[in-house]
Design an enzyme around this catalytic site. Structure first.
Site, PDB file in Angstrom:
ATOM      1  N   GLU A   1       5.196   2.738 -30.048  1.00 49.40           N
ATOM      2  CA  GLU A   1       5.846   1.415 -29.996  1.00 49.40           C
ATOM      3  C   GLU A   1       6.891   1.407 -31.101  1.00 49.40           C
ATOM      4  O   GLU A   1       6.589   1.089 -32.245  1.00 49.40           O
ATOM      5  CB  GLU A   1       4.810   0.307 -30.205  1.00 49.40           C
ATOM      6  CG  GLU A   1       3.687   0.281 -29.178  1.00 49.40           C
ATOM      7  CD  GLU A   1       4.140  -0.190 -27.806  1.00 49.40           C
ATOM      8  OE1 GLU A   1       5.307  -0.569 -27.634  1.00 49.40           O
ATOM      9  OE2 GLU A   1       3.302  -0.174 -26.884  1.00 49.40           O
TER      10      GLU A   1
ATOM     11  N   GLY B   1       6.096   1.629 -35.271  1.00 45.50           N
ATOM     12  CA  GLY B   1       6.984   1.777 -36.419  1.00 45.50           C
ATOM     13  C   GLY B   1       8.373   2.176 -35.962  1.00 45.50           C
ATOM     14  O   GLY B   1       8.739   2.001 -34.784  1.00 45.50           O
TER      15      GLY B   1
ATOM     16  N   CYS C   1      10.019  -6.434 -33.719  1.00 45.10           N
ATOM     17  CA  CYS C   1      10.542  -5.373 -32.859  1.00 45.10           C
ATOM     18  C   CYS C   1      11.282  -5.988 -31.681  1.00 45.10           C
ATOM     19  O   CYS C   1      12.209  -5.395 -31.136  1.00 45.10           O
ATOM     20  CB  CYS C   1       9.408  -4.481 -32.371  1.00 45.10           C
ATOM     21  SG  CYS C   1       8.046  -5.431 -31.700  1.00 45.10           S
TER      22      CYS C   1
ATOM     23  N   GLY D   1       8.349   7.712 -35.646  1.00 46.09           N
ATOM     24  CA  GLY D   1       7.593   7.862 -34.395  1.00 46.09           C
ATOM     25  C   GLY D   1       7.925   9.164 -33.680  1.00 46.09           C
ATOM     26  O   GLY D   1       7.053   9.827 -33.109  1.00 46.09           O
TER      27      GLY D   1
HETATM   28  P1  NAD Z   1       7.911   2.585 -40.512  1.00 46.63           P
HETATM   29  O1  NAD Z   1       8.293   3.580 -39.476  1.00 46.63           O
HETATM   30  O2  NAD Z   1       8.550   2.654 -41.844  1.00 46.63           O
HETATM   31  O3  NAD Z   1       6.330   2.655 -40.776  1.00 46.63           O
HETATM   32  C1  NAD Z   1       5.401   2.533 -39.714  1.00 46.63           C
HETATM   33  C2  NAD Z   1       4.092   3.208 -40.104  1.00 46.63           C
HETATM   34  O4  NAD Z   1       4.301   4.610 -40.187  1.00 46.63           O
HETATM   35  C3  NAD Z   1       3.554   2.771 -41.469  1.00 46.63           C
HETATM   36  O5  NAD Z   1       2.152   2.629 -41.398  1.00 46.63           O
HETATM   37  C4  NAD Z   1       3.938   3.945 -42.351  1.00 46.63           C
HETATM   38  O6  NAD Z   1       3.130   4.061 -43.496  1.00 46.63           O
HETATM   39  C5  NAD Z   1       3.699   5.101 -41.385  1.00 46.63           C
HETATM   40  N1  NAD Z   1       4.303   6.382 -41.753  1.00 46.63           N
HETATM   41  C6  NAD Z   1       5.197   6.673 -42.714  1.00 46.63           C
HETATM   42  N2  NAD Z   1       5.458   8.000 -42.735  1.00 46.63           N
HETATM   43  C7  NAD Z   1       4.722   8.556 -41.740  1.00 46.63           C
HETATM   44  C8  NAD Z   1       4.569   9.887 -41.231  1.00 46.63           C
HETATM   45  N3  NAD Z   1       5.229  10.903 -41.750  1.00 46.63           N
HETATM   46  N4  NAD Z   1       3.753  10.077 -40.179  1.00 46.63           N
HETATM   47  C9  NAD Z   1       3.100   9.047 -39.605  1.00 46.63           C
HETATM   48  N5  NAD Z   1       3.181   7.769 -40.053  1.00 46.63           N
HETATM   49  C10 NAD Z   1       3.993   7.532 -41.104  1.00 46.63           C
HETATM   50  O7  NAD Z   1       8.136   1.125 -39.863  1.00 46.63           O
HETATM   51  P2  NAD Z   1       8.053  -0.305 -40.559  1.00 46.63           P
HETATM   52  O8  NAD Z   1       9.238  -0.497 -41.443  1.00 46.63           O
HETATM   53  O9  NAD Z   1       6.699  -0.532 -41.114  1.00 46.63           O
HETATM   54  O10 NAD Z   1       8.181  -1.272 -39.286  1.00 46.63           O
HETATM   55  C11 NAD Z   1       9.393  -1.614 -38.706  1.00 46.63           C
HETATM   56  C12 NAD Z   1       9.676  -0.793 -37.464  1.00 46.63           C
HETATM   57  O11 NAD Z   1       8.586  -0.875 -36.568  1.00 46.63           O
HETATM   58  C13 NAD Z   1      10.874  -1.310 -36.701  1.00 46.63           C
HETATM   59  O12 NAD Z   1      11.625  -0.229 -36.232  1.00 46.63           O
HETATM   60  C14 NAD Z   1      10.253  -2.072 -35.545  1.00 46.63           C
HETATM   61  O13 NAD Z   1      11.090  -2.223 -34.411  1.00 46.63           O
HETATM   62  C15 NAD Z   1       9.052  -1.224 -35.268  1.00 46.63           C
HETATM   63  N6  NAD Z   1       8.039  -1.986 -34.538  1.00 46.63           N
HETATM   64  C16 NAD Z   1       7.892  -1.727 -33.209  1.00 46.63           C
HETATM   65  C17 NAD Z   1       6.989  -2.461 -32.468  1.00 46.63           C
HETATM   66  C18 NAD Z   1       6.847  -2.222 -30.988  1.00 46.63           C
HETATM   67  O14 NAD Z   1       5.871  -2.682 -30.440  1.00 46.63           O
HETATM   68  N7  NAD Z   1       7.772  -1.533 -30.340  1.00 46.63           N
HETATM   69  C19 NAD Z   1       6.194  -3.429 -33.079  1.00 46.63           C
HETATM   70  C20 NAD Z   1       6.355  -3.654 -34.444  1.00 46.63           C
HETATM   71  C21 NAD Z   1       7.290  -2.910 -35.170  1.00 46.63           C
END
Ligand code: NAD
Length: 517
Positions: free
Chosen positions: A270, A248, A304, A253
């Site tokens: 990630e 995320g 990502c 993260g």
């Molecule tokens: P996000 O950070 O909004 O959400 C990711 C996950 O975290 C979701 O399941 C969300 O419900 C959960 N979440 C929300 N609040 C939380 C908390 N307090 N504690 C723990 N988990 C919580 O991200 P998104 O909008 O779903 O995805 C996009 C982001 O993910 C971009 O920044 C992208 O670059 C990244 N991403 C990275 C990779 C990688 O491999 N590096 C792969 C895919 C996406």
């Protein structure tokens, strides 16, 4: 495809996967009933219409999931690793049969083109078969002991229930990178998907749990659809989950990492990327244009690994930019199911606002728009979240270029010397993927040297996006920590144990220490 045809597509997809109406979003070995629970309403970014409802987990559901997952772990860890691999291979076989339906669900819920949606399921299949082979190679090293009649080696032992928190943009594949590898390692897995892609998670879990039942195998995977904050916090603070794999944004993260570390848990992080491609005058420009266009536009720039910056040598800058604009103008945007469409919708209205705001900020910081990004209305799909992509001429001192904007916004930069290009390339907080387009061996090797790309992934003459599962996947700097999927990433899902065995008649001590009793 008209709005009406899309409605039929929605019905067919939901019927094929048994997901119409209200579904349980909580699986702890069996599906929890749907009575008296809060509901999440899933909508499609393609037309903005409602798809289906999912129940949200409560704290007590989470506690049951953790308890069950631990119990199943105690059974599963006693299966031999090759037996575990055999079961995971069968899951791969099942996914081959469900590829079209599950791929369609990804299109419906996240708006990927069918080729990308099915590609995601193909990635799951690839990981399943890879993990199956791996199940016979969970090797440890043997060292020569300094003590006579002693044997010294290391072995790898299953860890326990693993928490998997996934992002919306890879709603199926990311789970499998973690869950399949964790499973052959002897772990169970608890999945908290993004609510924006929770229906895909439910569809995947339905298919996989039915297959495990058919195989007579334990239900090693559980699912918990919950509000992001709730489920994420429960997992972060749960001592019974020794490893949390989080995908995320960097902000979320980072907060998760602090909590998991505070309880001495382990994390794989990630997080966000800000990936660049260097295009030199020695490049094959056709290859560079294709690689950059795919990287910047695929999944509407919501990967990502999307290409967000392209750093072009001054001698070819004008030609490259002109040709890139031509490529952009030929790219069809719209309903991902329509033939020829390469760019579908953004995930929601908020994503559109973030995208348009970033363009405005860029302009205010001195950026020059070369290809305009706009909010688009597609006929018959007025509720969908469409934008046209942007190319912005940018300068390194613009603060916005150091931020990941999750959409099709590409910054172009001009460079004179190769050193300058490398410096610009690395001068961002993130470090996920990178690329160079050149046919010059010296430039390529410089890019791959210790003073070259500082990212976890480095590509030559191919896009920053589109990784294969055989390589270890992950990033550096603010992109996080750890690797998933390929090569020896499996080690993160196991605990390492160093073993010393004495088969002599005395007890000699290491370092020659004497302790005669
Ligand atoms: P996000 O950070 O909004 O959400 C990711 C996950 O975290 C979701 O399941 C969300 O419900 C959960 N979440 C929300 N609040 C939380 C908390 N307090 N504690 C723990 N988990 C919580 O991200 P998104 O909008 O779903 O995805 C996009 C982001 O993910 C971009 O920044 C992208 O670059 C990244 N991403 C990275 C990779 C990688 O491999 N590096 C792969 C895919 C996406």
């Amino acid at each position: 495809m008209s709005g009406k045809d899309f409605e039929s597509f929605r019905e067919d997809t939901l019927n094929a996967l048994g997901l119409k109406g209200l579904n349980s979003g909580i699986f702890d070995g069996k599906w929890k009933d749907t009575q008296g629970r809060d509901v999440y309403k899933s909508t499609s970014p393609v037309d903005g219409k409602h798809i289906a409802d999912l129940t949200l987990a409560k704290r007590e559901d989470f506690d049951t999931i953790v308890r069950n997952s631990r119990k199943i772990f105690e059974e599963w860890r006693d299966f031999t690793a090759p037996k575990r691999g055999e079961i995971i291979r069968s899951l791969g076989d099942l996914l081959v049969k469900r590829k079209k339906d599950l791929g369609a669900l990804v299109t419906l819920e996240v708006g990927k083109t069918p080729s990308e949606g099915e590609g995601e399921i193909q990635e799951m299949i690839d990981v399943a078969y890879f993990a199956s082979g791996l199940s016979r190679q969970l090797y440890g090293l043997t060292m020569g002991s300094e003590r006579p009649y002693h044997r010294l080696y290391e072995q790898w032992v299953p860890l326990g229930p693993v928490g998997i928190i996934s992002a919306f943009n890879f709603p199926a594949a990311v789970w499998s990178w973690n869950a399949m590898i964790a499973a052959v390692a002897g772990d169970t897995a608890i999945w908290k998907p993004s609510t924006k892609a929770a229906l895909t998670a439910t569809g995947v879990m339905k298919a996989v749990s039915e297959a495990l039942d058919d195989l007579g195998a334990p239900q090693i995977f559980s699912l918990m659809v919950s509000r992001g904050n709730d489920g994420g916090e429960w997992i972060s603070n749960e001592k019974g989950i020794p490893l949390v794999s989080f995908t995320g944004s960097t902000g979320t993260g980072t907060r998760l990492y602090e909590k998991v570390s505070a309880r001495m848990g382990r994390s794989i992080l990630e997080l966000g990327g800000n990936n660049a491609a260097i295009v030199t005058e020695k490049s094959d420009m056709n290859v560079a244009l294709k690689g950059v266009a795919f990287g910047a536009l695929a999944t509407a720039g919501q990967r990502c690994t999307s290409t967000r910056r392209v750093i072009v040598q001054d001698t070819i800058y004008d030609e490259f930019v002109d040709r890139l604009k031509k490529v952009y103008s030929g790219v069809k945007i719209g309903n991902p199911n329509d033939p020829g469409v390469l760019v579908g919708p953004l995930i929601d209205r908020k994503a559109i606002k973030t995208y348009l705001d970033a363009i405005e900020t860029g302009k205010n910081q001195g950026g020059k728009v070369l290809y305009q990004g706009q909010d688009l209305k597609i006929q018959g799909l007025e509720g969908g979240n469409y934008v046209s992509p942007t190319i912005m001429e940018a300068k390194q001192e613009m603060p916005i270029i150091k931020v990941e904007t999750f959409g099709p916004l590409l910054y172009v930069f001009k460079y004179h010397s190769f050193d300058e290009a490398l410096k610009m390339h690395n001068d961002v907080p993130q470090g996920l993927s990178s690329a160079i387009f050149t046919t010059d061996l010296m430039e390529e090797e410089e890019f791959l040297s210790a003073r070259g790309s500082d990212c976890g992934i480095a590509n030559v003459n191919t896009s920053t996006a589109g990784a294969e599962i055989g390589g270890a996947f992950g990033g550096e700097k603010e992109t996080g920590y750890g690797r998933e999927s390929g090569t020896d990433s499996w080690k993160a899902y196991m605990r390492r144990q160093t073993v010393t065995k004495n088969f002599g008649k005395d007890v000699p001590l290491s370092q020659g220490v004497k302790f005669d009793v």
